[in-house]
Structures are given as structure tokens and as C-alpha cells.
Design an enzyme around this catalytic site. Structure first.
Site, PDB file in Angstrom:
ATOM      1  N   GLY A  16       0.773  -1.236   0.000  1.00  0.00           N
ATOM      2  CA  GLY A  16       0.000   0.000   0.000  1.00  0.00           C
ATOM      3  C   GLY A  16       0.806   1.288   0.000  1.00  0.00           C
ATOM      4  O   GLY A  16       0.323   2.315   0.478  1.00  0.00           O
ATOM      5  N   MET A  95      -3.082  -6.330  -7.853  1.00  0.00           N
ATOM      6  CA  MET A  95      -2.514  -7.377  -8.705  1.00  0.00           C
ATOM      7  C   MET A  95      -3.596  -8.297  -9.280  1.00  0.00           C
ATOM      8  O   MET A  95      -3.603  -9.505  -9.012  1.00  0.00           O
ATOM      9  CB  MET A  95      -1.507  -8.208  -7.900  1.00  0.00           C
ATOM     10  CG  MET A  95      -0.341  -7.412  -7.386  1.00  0.00           C
ATOM     11  SD  MET A  95       0.673  -6.827  -8.756  1.00  0.00           S
ATOM     12  CE  MET A  95       2.005  -6.057  -7.865  1.00  0.00           C
ATOM     13  N   ILE A  97      -6.440  -8.425 -12.874  1.00  0.00           N
ATOM     14  CA  ILE A  97      -6.942  -7.703 -14.046  1.00  0.00           C
ATOM     15  C   ILE A  97      -8.467  -7.769 -14.058  1.00  0.00           C
ATOM     16  O   ILE A  97      -9.058  -8.857 -14.092  1.00  0.00           O
ATOM     17  CB  ILE A  97      -6.326  -8.273 -15.343  1.00  0.00           C
ATOM     18  CG1 ILE A  97      -4.813  -7.997 -15.302  1.00  0.00           C
ATOM     19  CG2 ILE A  97      -6.953  -7.633 -16.580  1.00  0.00           C
ATOM     20  CD1 ILE A  97      -4.031  -8.595 -16.428  1.00  0.00           C
ATOM     21  N   LEU A  98      -9.087  -6.604 -14.013  1.00  0.00           N
ATOM     22  CA  LEU A  98     -10.547  -6.540 -13.973  1.00  0.00           C
ATOM     23  C   LEU A  98     -11.122  -6.840 -15.362  1.00  0.00           C
ATOM     24  O   LEU A  98     -10.539  -6.445 -16.377  1.00  0.00           O
ATOM     25  CB  LEU A  98     -10.996  -5.150 -13.527  1.00  0.00           C
ATOM     26  CG  LEU A  98     -10.629  -4.763 -12.096  1.00  0.00           C
ATOM     27  CD1 LEU A  98     -10.975  -3.305 -11.837  1.00  0.00           C
ATOM     28  CD2 LEU A  98     -11.309  -5.671 -11.073  1.00  0.00           C
ATOM     29  N   HIS A 114       1.227   2.156 -13.543  1.00  0.00           N
ATOM     30  CA  HIS A 114       2.102   1.080 -14.022  1.00  0.00           C
ATOM     31  C   HIS A 114       3.555   1.575 -14.000  1.00  0.00           C
ATOM     32  O   HIS A 114       3.826   2.695 -14.450  1.00  0.00           O
ATOM     33  CB  HIS A 114       1.711   0.667 -15.447  1.00  0.00           C
ATOM     34  CG  HIS A 114       2.571  -0.433 -15.976  1.00  0.00           C
ATOM     35  ND1 HIS A 114       2.416  -1.749 -15.582  1.00  0.00           N
ATOM     36  CD2 HIS A 114       3.630  -0.406 -16.814  1.00  0.00           C
ATOM     37  CE1 HIS A 114       3.346  -2.481 -16.178  1.00  0.00           C
ATOM     38  NE2 HIS A 114       4.090  -1.702 -16.930  1.00  0.00           N
ATOM     39  N   LYS A 182       9.238   6.231  -5.853  1.00  0.00           N
ATOM     40  CA  LYS A 182       9.432   7.508  -5.148  1.00  0.00           C
ATOM     41  C   LYS A 182       9.349   8.702  -6.084  1.00  0.00           C
ATOM     42  O   LYS A 182       8.703   9.696  -5.782  1.00  0.00           O
ATOM     43  CB  LYS A 182      10.843   7.543  -4.533  1.00  0.00           C
ATOM     44  CG  LYS A 182      10.920   7.035  -3.128  1.00  0.00           C
ATOM     45  CD  LYS A 182      12.284   7.411  -2.581  1.00  0.00           C
ATOM     46  CE  LYS A 182      12.515   6.838  -1.223  1.00  0.00           C
ATOM     47  NZ  LYS A 182      13.939   6.841  -0.855  1.00  0.00           N
ATOM     48  N   ALA A 184       8.349   8.818  -9.363  1.00  0.00           N
ATOM     49  CA  ALA A 184       7.320   8.894 -10.404  1.00  0.00           C
ATOM     50  C   ALA A 184       5.938   8.461  -9.899  1.00  0.00           C
ATOM     51  O   ALA A 184       5.022   9.270  -9.832  1.00  0.00           O
ATOM     52  CB  ALA A 184       7.748   8.070 -11.617  1.00  0.00           C
ATOM     53  N   GLU A 185       5.793   7.189  -9.506  1.00  0.00           N
ATOM     54  CA  GLU A 185       4.448   6.682  -9.175  1.00  0.00           C
ATOM     55  C   GLU A 185       3.759   7.503  -8.090  1.00  0.00           C
ATOM     56  O   GLU A 185       2.608   7.898  -8.226  1.00  0.00           O
ATOM     57  CB  GLU A 185       4.535   5.222  -8.708  1.00  0.00           C
ATOM     58  CG  GLU A 185       4.943   4.267  -9.804  1.00  0.00           C
ATOM     59  CD  GLU A 185       4.985   2.822  -9.321  1.00  0.00           C
ATOM     60  OE1 GLU A 185       3.971   2.316  -8.844  1.00  0.00           O
ATOM     61  OE2 GLU A 185       6.053   2.189  -9.429  1.00  0.00           O
TER      62      GLU A 185
END
Ligand code: GRF
Length: 206
Positions: A16, A95, A97-98, A114, A182, A184-185
Site C-alpha cells: 500500500g 494485482m 486484471i478486472l 504502471h 518515489k 514517479a508513481e
């Protein structure tokens, strides 16, 4: 719609850290047009649930394994999303895939982060550390992260934001993963959520 904030559900499967970045961005006022009202994990006992608890956010486990697979998981998920009046969904280290059962109901309202610059190193089989292993194997000098809308194909939906990260000579998949998270995401996921919520609210007024 008379709301000034949309209800946001964050779907998680692990530690998380992306959820934490969203919670912090909410505290810091980067996210103003949405409020995280629900955290859903598809696995029990993950630390992301504790992070939600620490911040008084309603959290629910829908145990995909115990339920016996994706279809029963999605049936329960849809019910929970509806009962909680969820407007926008963030996949944050989620984790799984819908399928179109969920995606059709939340068209342009589900976003995912991603850890690469899509269309590089993405799609089926590119998740977690594998993405960074492949980037290092290929010898690319720059990687990064992408936030995109979710459609039926893995990592294929419209791109919302991207941020590049340089690869260092001595990087391992682990050091690269941490730097991408750190630098980017954790930056573009909250900003993208704000952008999407703001747009939805704006279009509802017109
Ligand atoms: C990492 O693999 C990251 O690159 C990806 O999600 C994982 C982090 O999960 N996007 P979490 O947010 O700490 O649960």
C-alpha cells in the site's frame, strides 16, 4: 450531481505505498476533488489495510482466493462499490486484471499506475519487479511510470500522465523499483486522480 468531492475507492493487494501517497496527497491538499472513502483488498492481512485503518478509512477484504476466482470477486466488488456510492476507482498496486463486467460500469472512472513508460514493458506478465528486470535486461537508459485509464486490455487504456526516471549504471531491479515509485508513481498517481475527479465534476456542472 451537487457534490464538491467524488467518492474514491482504492483497490490494493499489498503493502500500500501507493495508497499512502494518495492519503498523504489528500492531507496536503493535492487531492481536492475526491475523497478516499473506501479501500478494498483482494487479499487478507496486507499492510495496505492497516494504512487505511490508521487513517480511519473504511476497508474491506474481498478474498478472491477464498471466493474461488475472478467472477465471484467481481460480483461482490460491484455490490460493495455500489453500496458505498463509489464514483472513481484507483488501482494502486492491485494485482488482478478486472474484466469488462466492472470496467463497463465505470467507464473512464478507473485509473491504474504502471511502473514503466507505456507502451514499453507493459501488458500481460509485466508486473512488480518483473517490469524493472526487463527494463534492465534491455539496457534502456530511461524508464518511468504511467497512469492510465483502465480498459479490458492490460495497460492499454488512455494515458493520463507519465514521468520519466533515469536508470543508473548500478541499478538492480529493487533499487530501480524504489526510485520509480518515489520519483514517479507516488507523484503522478495523486495528481492524476485529482485531474480525473476535477474533470468529472466540471463536466457534470455543464
Ligand atoms: C510496485 O510493484 C509498484 O511498482 C506497483 O505497485 C507495487 C507497489 O505496491 N505499481 P503498493 O502500492 O506498495 O502496494
Amino acid at each position: 450531481m451537487n457534490k464538491d468531492k467524488l467518492n474514491v475507492a482504492v483497490l490494493v493487494s499489498g503493502g500500500g505505498t501507493n495508497l499512502q501517497a494518495l492519503i498523504d496527497a489528500q492531507t496536503n491538499g493535492i487531492i481536492k476533488s475526491g475523497k478516499i472513502t473506501l479501500v478494498v483488498s483482494n487479499k487478507p492481512d496486507v499492510f495496505a489495510l492497516q494504512r487505511a485503518k490508521n487513517h480511519g478509512i473504511k476497508n474491506i477484504v474481498i478474498d478472491k482466493k477464498q471466493l474461488g476466482g475472478q467472477a465471484p470477486f467481481e460480483t461482490e466488488l460491484l455490490q460493495v462499490l455500489q453500496e458505498n456510492y463509489v464514483d472513481v476507482i484507483v488501482l494502486a498496486g492491485f494485482m488482478s486484471i478486472l474484466t469488462e463486467n466492472v470496467i463497463k460500469k465505470y467507464n473512464k472512472r478507473i485509473i491504474n499506475v504502471h511502473p514503466s513508460l507505456i507502451p514499453s514493458f507493459c501488458g500481460m506478465g509485466y508486473y512488480g519487479l518483473k517490469v524493472h528486470e526487463k527494463a534492465l535486461e534491455k539496457g534502456v537508459k530511461v524508464t518511468g511510470a504511467t497512469v492510465h485509464f483502465v480498459n479490458e486490455i492490460a495497460d492499454d487504456g488512455e494515458i493520463i500522465m507519465q514521468k520519466a526516471v533515469n536508470i543508473n549504471k548500478n541499478d538492480t531491479p529493487e533499487t530501480l523499483q524504489l526510485r520509480v515509485m518515489k520519483n514517479a508513481e507516488w507523484k503522478i498517481l495523486p495528481r492524476s486522480l485529482e485531474k480525473v475527479c476535477k474533470n468529472i465534476l466540471k463536466n457534470k456542472e455543464n
